[in-house]
Design an enzyme around this catalytic site. Structure first.
Site, mmCIF file in Angstrom:
data_model
loop_
_atom_site.group_PDB
_atom_site.id
_atom_site.type_symbol
_atom_site.label_atom_id
_atom_site.label_comp_id
_atom_site.label_asym_id
_atom_site.label_seq_id
_atom_site.Cartn_x
_atom_site.Cartn_y
_atom_site.Cartn_z
ATOM 1 N N SER A 164 0.807 -1.208 0.000
ATOM 2 C CA SER A 164 0.000 0.000 0.000
ATOM 3 C C SER A 164 0.851 1.272 0.000
ATOM 4 O O SER A 164 1.700 1.412 -0.865
ATOM 5 C CB SER A 164 -0.958 -0.058 1.191
ATOM 6 O OG SER A 164 -2.068 0.745 0.918
ATOM 7 N N HIS A 185 -7.612 -5.631 0.093
ATOM 8 C CA HIS A 185 -6.367 -4.927 0.400
ATOM 9 C C HIS A 185 -5.610 -5.626 1.533
ATOM 10 O O HIS A 185 -6.135 -5.758 2.633
ATOM 11 C CB HIS A 185 -6.782 -3.517 0.836
ATOM 12 C CG HIS A 185 -5.696 -2.509 0.787
ATOM 13 N ND1 HIS A 185 -5.051 -2.179 -0.375
ATOM 14 C CD2 HIS A 185 -5.155 -1.742 1.764
ATOM 15 C CE1 HIS A 185 -4.154 -1.234 -0.114
ATOM 16 N NE2 HIS A 185 -4.205 -0.960 1.176
HETATM 17 C C1 GTR Z 1 -5.384 4.502 1.794
HETATM 18 C C2 GTR Z 1 -4.818 5.309 0.668
HETATM 19 C C3 GTR Z 1 -4.107 4.402 -0.297
HETATM 20 C C4 GTR Z 1 -3.213 3.405 0.394
HETATM 21 C C5 GTR Z 1 -3.754 2.930 1.724
HETATM 22 C C6 GTR Z 1 -2.766 2.250 2.662
HETATM 23 O O1 GTR Z 1 -6.125 5.247 2.673
HETATM 24 O O2 GTR Z 1 -5.849 5.992 0.058
HETATM 25 O O3 GTR Z 1 -3.408 5.161 -1.250
HETATM 26 O O4 GTR Z 1 -1.948 3.902 0.536
HETATM 27 O O5 GTR Z 1 -4.313 3.938 2.461
HETATM 28 O O6 GTR Z 1 -1.617 2.631 2.748
HETATM 29 O O7 GTR Z 1 -3.188 1.325 3.349
#
Ligand code: GTR
Length: 420
Positions: A261, A402
């Protein structure tokens, strides 16, 4: 007077504030993706074509400087001192199969001392072995069940995920991230693992770039192309690499840098800045990472700059809702890593990170690998869920959302076996 006022606005960042409606609705419809043309990695800004690896060096420099200026900001040269303090060494880890070590790296500069705690695991062998290096989200104690690994004192973001209601790490997080860092499997496959808490490099909140690695360079005057937090995290990975070059258990020619991420964005930028990273892995890095900005699918440039004003160079705000005007796109970030292998992974339900945009980025970076006689992304259409493809660029979209999961690690280990 008017010009003075405008430059005051630019300097203060007010000028580039995102012009976004409060109720931002991400686009998840493929049919709504605007038509776009990607900048050609093999075409110089002046229109000349790159025809071989030698010219690529110059074109690479051109692209690199555009990313520095427009996206991540320019990181300083390191001219400080690095000191390694041994916190603990346990050569009998995993019934004597492995060693676990705690090292406190001190980054010293300008009378300041920034401590970074490294947690290191490696199999007990006589040869120098390859290793994975990755920043973690919640502290090294989340990768350990026992109290030898201390709870960090640095500020923690989104700490409710670790069962805390404030921004301080605590025992409630202990061991919680072991499933995301399957060190037993990594060790049994013959690899070492080095991890550290990213907030020790730069706490993940907007403080005007006072603390963390930024604080080591107090003489730096900030401008619209100064380094943001993503660049700070990436730069810190290079300092860990400086240390790893002094360690006998690791083969410094075979260090893979990996991140999930926001830390996947940092891993890619680290791989672009520092050629010592022999292999680079982006796990669900999305916008500002592997995903193409021009697709405006899921998270957009405007949205990310609004949510995280401290992540990128202030210049990146110029492209809020104006992705088509970017002189580069994220496939060129992957291309900066060529000819070194790079792996991009998506989760099919992680639409916010635009899985298809991450794949298309791999395809569009491939001509640069072909220039070196290497296969970039072996396929031109996005592979089915849980069907990894591995050339010099690797890609998979796995089931689920995610996260950095065991499935992802299995592919990274295979990819590293293939290339190391
Ligand atoms: C989210 C963000 C993403 C990603 C994520 C993370 O809120 O919008 O770009 O980086 O966090 O790091 O888990």
């Amino acid at each position: 007077m008017r010009n003075f006022f405008i430059s005051l606005l630019i300097g203060s960042g007010i000028f580039f504030q995102p012009i976004l409606a409060q109720d931002f609705e991400p686009n998840y419809e493929e049919a709504q993706v605007p038509s776009y043309t990607l900048p050609d990695p093999l075409l110089f800004t002046n229109g000349e074509k790159v025809t071989g690896p030698k010219q690529w060096n110059n074109r690479r420099q051109e692209i690199f400087e555009l990313f520095e200026k427009e996206v991540y900001g320019k990181s300083p040269e390191w001219d400080g001192e690095l000191e390694a303090e041994v916190l603990f060494v346990n050569p009998d880890f995993m019934d004597g199969k492995a060693t676990r070590k705690g090292i406190r790296l001190h980054l010293k500069r300008n009378g300041q001392d920034l401590p970074l705690d490294l947690l290191i695991f490696y199999p007990n062998t006589r040869q120098a072995i390859p290793a994975f290096l990755g920043l973690n989200f919640y502290g090294n104690h989340t990768l350990a069940t026992d109290s030898e690994v201390a709870v960090p004192t640095a500020w923690i973001r989104n700490n409710e995920a670790m069962g805390s209601s404030d921004n301080k790490a605590s025992e409630t997080g202990r061991g919680k991230r072991i499933p995301n860092w399957p060190y037993e499997e990594i060790i049994s496959r013959g690899y070492g693992l080095v991890s550290l808490y990213y907030g020790e490099l730069d706490p993940d909140f907007d403080d005007g770039f006072q603390n963390g690695v930024h604080g080591l360079f107090p003489e730096e005057s900030r401008n619209a192309a100064s380094w943001g937090s993503v660049a700070g995290w990436a730069w810190g990975l290079s300092r860990v690499m400086d240390f790893l070059e002094t360690e006998s258990w690791v083969n410094p020619q075979k260090v893979a840098v990996l991140g999930h991420s926001r830390l996947g964005k940092a891993a890619l930028w680290a791989g672009a800045m520092d050629k010592r990273f022999a292999l680079v892995i982006s796990n669900n890095s999305g916008c500002g990472g592997a995903a193409l900005s021009r697709r405006q699918y899921g998270e957009t440039v405007g949205r990310i700059n609004q949510s995280f004003p401290h992540w990128f160079a202030e210049n990146f705000n110029q492209y809020n809702e104006r992705e088509m005007e970017l002189p580069i796109d994220q496939h060129q970030l992957l291309a900066l890593i060529a000819p070194r292998p790079v792996y991009v992974a998506s989760g099919v339900e992680d639409r916010w990170a635009d899985p298809k945009g991450e794949f298309l980025s791999c395809v569009a970076a491939s001509p640069v690998y072909r220039l070196f006689g290497l296969e970039g992304m072996p396929v031109a259409t996005q592979p089915a869920v849980n069907h990894p493809e591995m050339g010099h660029i690797g890609y998979h979209v796995r089931s689920g959302g995610h996260g950095l999961l065991e499935y992802d690690w299995m592919q990274y280990l295979d990819f590293a076996d293939l290339h190391f």
